[in-house]
Design a protein around this motif. Structure first.
Motif, mmCIF file in Angstrom:
data_model
loop_
_atom_site.group_PDB
_atom_site.id
_atom_site.type_symbol
_atom_site.label_atom_id
_atom_site.label_comp_id
_atom_site.label_asym_id
_atom_site.label_seq_id
_atom_site.Cartn_x
_atom_site.Cartn_y
_atom_site.Cartn_z
ATOM 1 N N VAL A 21 9.677 5.907 4.855
ATOM 2 C CA VAL A 21 11.047 6.110 4.400
ATOM 3 C C VAL A 21 11.156 7.535 3.859
ATOM 4 N N GLN A 22 11.945 8.352 4.555
ATOM 5 C CA GLN A 22 12.179 9.736 4.154
ATOM 6 C C GLN A 22 13.454 9.782 3.314
ATOM 7 N N VAL A 23 13.369 10.454 2.176
ATOM 8 C CA VAL A 23 14.490 10.498 1.245
ATOM 9 C C VAL A 23 14.846 11.954 0.957
ATOM 10 N N ARG A 24 16.142 12.249 0.986
ATOM 11 C CA ARG A 24 16.611 13.566 0.545
ATOM 12 C C ARG A 24 17.444 13.359 -0.716
ATOM 13 N N LYS A 25 17.001 14.010 -1.771
ATOM 14 C CA LYS A 25 17.650 13.931 -3.077
ATOM 15 C C LYS A 25 18.357 15.256 -3.337
ATOM 16 N N SER A 53 -11.568 -1.821 -2.390
ATOM 17 C CA SER A 53 -12.003 -2.954 -1.565
ATOM 18 C C SER A 53 -11.223 -3.057 -0.265
ATOM 19 N N ASP A 54 -10.508 -2.007 0.097
ATOM 20 C CA ASP A 54 -9.672 -1.953 1.304
ATOM 21 C C ASP A 54 -8.530 -2.968 1.300
ATOM 22 N N ASN A 55 -8.031 -3.308 0.126
ATOM 23 C CA ASN A 55 -6.823 -4.114 0.019
ATOM 24 C C ASN A 55 -5.636 -3.166 -0.112
ATOM 25 N N ILE A 56 -4.510 -3.565 0.452
ATOM 26 C CA ILE A 56 -3.323 -2.715 0.371
ATOM 27 C C ILE A 56 -2.706 -2.882 -1.020
ATOM 28 N N VAL A 57 -2.372 -1.757 -1.638
ATOM 29 C CA VAL A 57 -1.681 -1.742 -2.931
ATOM 30 C C VAL A 57 -0.268 -1.245 -2.647
ATOM 31 N N ASP A 58 0.709 -2.106 -2.882
ATOM 32 C CA ASP A 58 2.093 -1.757 -2.580
ATOM 33 C C ASP A 58 2.536 -0.512 -3.340
ATOM 34 N N THR A 59 3.370 0.289 -2.709
ATOM 35 C CA THR A 59 3.942 1.460 -3.347
ATOM 36 C C THR A 59 4.863 1.016 -4.470
ATOM 37 N N ASP A 60 4.734 1.649 -5.622
ATOM 38 C CA ASP A 60 5.577 1.338 -6.779
ATOM 39 C C ASP A 60 6.959 1.944 -6.552
ATOM 40 N N LEU A 61 7.949 1.091 -6.461
ATOM 41 C CA LEU A 61 9.318 1.540 -6.212
ATOM 42 C C LEU A 61 10.178 1.486 -7.467
ATOM 43 N N SER A 62 9.585 1.241 -8.613
ATOM 44 C CA SER A 62 10.363 1.037 -9.845
ATOM 45 C C SER A 62 11.165 2.270 -10.261
ATOM 46 N N ALA A 63 10.737 3.454 -9.887
ATOM 47 C CA ALA A 63 11.464 4.672 -10.256
ATOM 48 C C ALA A 63 12.492 5.083 -9.201
ATOM 49 N N GLU A 64 12.538 4.360 -8.100
ATOM 50 C CA GLU A 64 13.458 4.697 -7.014
ATOM 51 C C GLU A 64 14.829 4.072 -7.265
ATOM 52 N N PRO A 65 15.890 4.718 -6.766
ATOM 53 C CA PRO A 65 17.218 4.106 -6.877
ATOM 54 C C PRO A 65 17.266 2.804 -6.069
ATOM 55 N N ALA A 66 18.169 1.934 -6.446
ATOM 56 C CA ALA A 66 18.267 0.605 -5.823
ATOM 57 C C ALA A 66 18.416 0.684 -4.309
ATOM 58 N N GLU A 67 19.179 1.626 -3.814
ATOM 59 C CA GLU A 67 19.396 1.742 -2.368
ATOM 60 C C GLU A 67 18.087 2.046 -1.631
ATOM 61 N N VAL A 68 17.290 2.939 -2.184
ATOM 62 C CA VAL A 68 16.010 3.294 -1.563
ATOM 63 C C VAL A 68 15.063 2.100 -1.622
ATOM 64 N N SER A 69 14.974 1.456 -2.767
ATOM 65 C CA SER A 69 14.101 0.274 -2.922
ATOM 66 C C SER A 69 14.481 -0.827 -1.955
ATOM 67 N N SER A 70 15.765 -1.068 -1.811
ATOM 68 C CA SER A 70 16.238 -2.123 -0.904
ATOM 69 C C SER A 70 15.836 -1.842 0.540
ATOM 70 N N ILE A 71 15.965 -0.597 0.952
ATOM 71 C CA ILE A 71 15.593 -0.235 2.320
ATOM 72 C C ILE A 71 14.091 -0.406 2.517
ATOM 73 N N CYS A 72 13.305 0.068 1.554
ATOM 74 C CA CYS A 72 11.847 -0.074 1.653
ATOM 75 C C CYS A 72 11.452 -1.543 1.746
ATOM 76 N N ASN A 73 12.007 -2.361 0.880
ATOM 77 C CA ASN A 73 11.669 -3.784 0.882
ATOM 78 C C ASN A 73 12.096 -4.475 2.173
ATOM 79 N N ALA A 74 13.164 -3.990 2.784
ATOM 80 C CA ALA A 74 13.630 -4.594 4.033
ATOM 81 C C ALA A 74 12.742 -4.226 5.220
#
Length: 95
Positions: A21-25, A53-74
């Motif tokens: 997800v590419q974002v321009r601020k 241990s080669d487990n995926i650690v989800d990207t922290d989206l807590s600092a992202e605006p709701a629109e960006v987080s929603s797109i990432c989660n989708a």
């Protein structure tokens, strides 16, 4: 003379097989309601990183605006995360 600064996320794009997800601020400066400056910052978000241990650690989206987080989660579905994890493991340097 009133100066005001605002932040706009004016371009959000999903690209590639791994749904980066590419974002321009944009930081907008206005004087008496008239734009006098606009500066851009770009960044890319991906579905996560590997832990020791080669487990995926989800990207922290807590600092992202709701629109960006929603797109990432989708777009970061279980299948996308699994493919991204496999690529990260395949790209690891040999020890």
């Amino acid at each position: 003379m009133a100066l005001a600064e605002s932040i706009e996320y004016d371009k959000i794009e999903v690209v590639g097989l791994y749904k980066h997800v590419q974002v321009r601020k944009a930081t907008v400066i206005k004087k008496d309601g008239v734009q006098i400056a606009r500066n851009f910052e770009r960044y890319v978000l991906n579905a996560g990183t590997l832990d020791s241990s080669d487990n995926i650690v989800d990207t922290d989206l807590s600092a992202e605006p709701a629109e960006v987080s929603s797109i990432c989660n989708a777009v970061w579905t279980t299948d996308v995360k699994a493919a991204w994890k496999a690529k990260l493991i395949a790209d690891k340097p040999d020890k």
